[in-house]
Design a protein around this motif. Structure first.
Motif, PDB file in Angstrom:
ATOM      1  N   ALA A  29     -14.138   8.498  22.680  1.00 13.24           N
ATOM      2  CA  ALA A  29     -15.537   8.325  22.267  1.00 13.24           C
ATOM      3  C   ALA A  29     -15.598   7.916  20.809  1.00 13.24           C
ATOM      4  O   ALA A  29     -14.797   8.355  19.986  1.00 13.24           O
ATOM      5  N   PRO A  30     -16.538   7.058  20.464  1.00 15.62           N
ATOM      6  CA  PRO A  30     -16.651   6.592  19.077  1.00 15.62           C
ATOM      7  C   PRO A  30     -17.223   7.673  18.170  1.00 15.62           C
ATOM      8  O   PRO A  30     -17.958   8.556  18.635  1.00 15.62           O
ATOM      9  N   PRO A  31     -16.940   7.638  16.875  1.00 15.39           N
ATOM     10  CA  PRO A  31     -17.580   8.553  15.928  1.00 15.39           C
ATOM     11  C   PRO A  31     -19.084   8.321  15.908  1.00 15.39           C
ATOM     12  O   PRO A  31     -19.557   7.210  16.173  1.00 15.39           O
ATOM     13  N   PRO A  90     -17.186  16.894  19.570  1.00 18.53           N
ATOM     14  CA  PRO A  90     -17.914  17.882  18.764  1.00 18.53           C
ATOM     15  C   PRO A  90     -19.101  17.236  18.054  1.00 18.53           C
ATOM     16  O   PRO A  90     -19.091  16.043  17.762  1.00 18.53           O
ATOM     17  N   THR A  91     -20.107  18.033  17.764  1.00 18.44           N
ATOM     18  CA  THR A  91     -21.250  17.558  16.992  1.00 18.44           C
ATOM     19  C   THR A  91     -20.786  17.093  15.614  1.00 18.44           C
ATOM     20  O   THR A  91     -19.978  17.763  14.968  1.00 18.44           O
ATOM     21  N   ASN A 105     -11.123  22.191  -2.131  1.00 19.28           N
ATOM     22  CA  ASN A 105      -9.768  21.674  -1.903  1.00 19.28           C
ATOM     23  C   ASN A 105      -9.251  21.931  -0.493  1.00 19.28           C
ATOM     24  O   ASN A 105      -8.069  22.162  -0.279  1.00 19.28           O
ATOM     25  N   LYS A 106     -10.169  21.890   0.479  1.00 17.35           N
ATOM     26  CA  LYS A 106      -9.762  22.052   1.875  1.00 17.35           C
ATOM     27  C   LYS A 106      -9.813  20.691   2.552  1.00 17.35           C
ATOM     28  O   LYS A 106     -10.562  19.805   2.160  1.00 17.35           O
ATOM     29  N   ASN A 107      -8.982  20.537   3.596  1.00 20.55           N
ATOM     30  CA  ASN A 107      -8.924  19.254   4.292  1.00 20.55           C
ATOM     31  C   ASN A 107     -10.281  18.922   4.912  1.00 20.55           C
ATOM     32  O   ASN A 107     -10.917  19.765   5.541  1.00 20.55           O
ATOM     33  N   SER A 108     -10.675  17.694   4.725  1.00 18.19           N
ATOM     34  CA  SER A 108     -11.943  17.258   5.291  1.00 18.19           C
ATOM     35  C   SER A 108     -11.891  15.759   5.504  1.00 18.19           C
ATOM     36  O   SER A 108     -11.330  15.029   4.685  1.00 18.19           O
ATOM     37  N   SER A 109     -12.429  15.301   6.624  1.00 16.32           N
ATOM     38  CA  SER A 109     -12.443  13.869   6.914  1.00 16.32           C
ATOM     39  C   SER A 109     -13.815  13.455   7.429  1.00 16.32           C
ATOM     40  O   SER A 109     -14.463  14.201   8.153  1.00 16.32           O
ATOM     41  N   PHE A 110     -14.232  12.269   7.026  1.00 13.18           N
ATOM     42  CA  PHE A 110     -15.502  11.724   7.484  1.00 13.18           C
ATOM     43  C   PHE A 110     -15.294  10.730   8.626  1.00 13.18           C
ATOM     44  O   PHE A 110     -16.252  10.183   9.145  1.00 13.18           O
ATOM     45  N   LEU A 111     -14.038  10.508   9.006  1.00 11.60           N
ATOM     46  CA  LEU A 111     -13.723   9.459   9.963  1.00 11.60           C
ATOM     47  C   LEU A 111     -14.195   9.757  11.376  1.00 11.60           C
ATOM     48  O   LEU A 111     -14.337   8.843  12.192  1.00 11.60           O
ATOM     49  N   ASP A 112     -14.416  11.021  11.688  1.00  8.24           N
ATOM     50  CA  ASP A 112     -14.817  11.385  13.048  1.00  8.24           C
ATOM     51  C   ASP A 112     -16.322  11.575  13.193  1.00  8.24           C
ATOM     52  O   ASP A 112     -16.801  12.123  14.186  1.00  8.24           O
TER      53      ASP A 112
END
Length: 362
Positions: A29-31, A90-91, A105-112
């Protein structure tokens, strides 16, 4: 001979593996990138320290899996959750929650996928942006996200990814409420002029989102605003005709603008959802959809449960499934589910020129 059989089997296994890998990749599914107001806010306003536009009190979230208030202006899941549910993903998380992770400083991504939606937001900037994130600022945030994603995976890979992503835009209701709450706005422009300015301003921001890679849009029109409990209350339980007329003018302008914009940008694909028609259908044929109450709110106090908003001291209906409205302004999860099913699957009566499902990669 034995070696040939083994080599042949290995070759077939590799071909089968590659085929399945390609199939699975095609099915991913696409982001989803969400822009909008309280109809799709999944918690951004919780991070606005000075905002009072927050769904953080009981009985909000009473039917959500956690059974607790979570920033959604609903008894349960809202349209953003339900669209993600349709896609099996996921939402998209609130933008401000991801920024909070980055600062710690925690891992985070906007790609999804990310949600920029904010309760109280409008197409026009509000007088007090501390209360919500107006559409212009939501797009500003997206431009910053685009820059970070570009640094993360490079411009070519990002553009390929974004061209398949879904950009959902659910906004405009608060601008219409604002028009009828302001004599100054009414004196400055006619309803038609105001609707036209809403459409013009929206296009400017959509063009900015397009410039940052968006190609597939789900555009949600405003509902029959005059039929929400808060405005029925002002009109002695009947729908407020003037508000509904302005909703129609805006929706007509929005549909026309999207058609013209697609001619300008032939690489755009979009699905427009007619929320107005969908809500009117529920109101006029409630029993067909399992609803018994279409005028009053489930949570509130006073006439139509709309004189006082949904607070811990409010009365709350026992059966949230048979109410169209949760509070004086927002639909129940049950109503939102019907809307999202129509956003996703159509039919053409509600979605044009295609439905959301037809936007997805083949």
């Amino acid at each position: 001979m034995g070696n040939r059989v083994m080599l042949g089997s290995s070759f077939l296994f590799i071909i089968f593996f590659i085929f399945n890998l390609a199939f699975l990749e095609a099915q991913v599914a696409p982001p989803i990138y969400v822009f909008g107001d309280s109809l799709v806010d999944v918690g951004n306003n919780n991070y606005l320290l000075l905002s009072i536009e927050k769904a953080i009190l009981p009985h909000y979230g009473i039917d959500f899996p956690t059974k607790k208030p979570n920033g959604r202006f609903s008894n349960g899941k809202n349209a953003a959750d339900l669209i993600a549910e349709k896609l099996g993903v996921p939402t998209s998380p609130p933008y401000l929650s991801l920024i909070s992770l980055v600062k710690n400083n925690k891992n985070s991504s906007f790609l999804d996928g990310v949600s920029f939606a904010s309760g109280g937001a409008g197409i026009f900037d509000g007088k007090n942006d501390l209360q919500s994130i107006p559409f212009t600022k939501q797009v500003d945030y997206y431009s910053q996200v685009h820059e970070q994603m570009t640094q993360q995976i490079g411009a070519p890979s990002l553009q390929k990814r974004l061209s398949k992503s879904i950009f959902a835009v659910v906004i405009g209701s608060n601008d219409i409420f604002g028009y009828f709450n302001s004599k100054d706005l009414q004196n400055k422009s006619t309803p038609q002029q105001y609707a036209d300015s809403m459409v013009t301003s929206l296009k400017v921001q959509l063009q900015r989102v397009y410039n940052y890679g968006a190609r597939k849009f789900v555009i949600v029109g405003v509902s029959a605003i005059g039929c929400c409990p808060a405005l029925r209350l002002k009109n002695e339980t009947e729908c407020a005709v003037e508000a509904n007329l302005l909703s129609v003018k805006y929706n007509d302008g929005l549909k026309s603008m999207m058609k013209g914009w697609q001619l300008e940008k032939n690489d755009i694909r979009y699905s427009y959802f007619d929320t107005y028609a969908a809500l009117q259908d529920l109101i006029q044929n409630p029993s067909s959809y399992g609803f018994a109450e279409v005028k009053g709110a489930c949570c509130g106090l006073g006439k139509l449960n709309a004189q006082i908003p949904c607070l811990p001291i409010s009365k709350i209906c026992f059966n949230r499934q048979n109410h169209v409205f949760w509070d004086p302004f927002h639909p129940t999860e049950a109503a939102a589910r019907i809307f999202v099913d129509r956003i996703f699957n159509g039919p053409a009566k509600y979605t044009s020129p295609i439905n959301m499902k037809q936007l997805l990669p083949l």
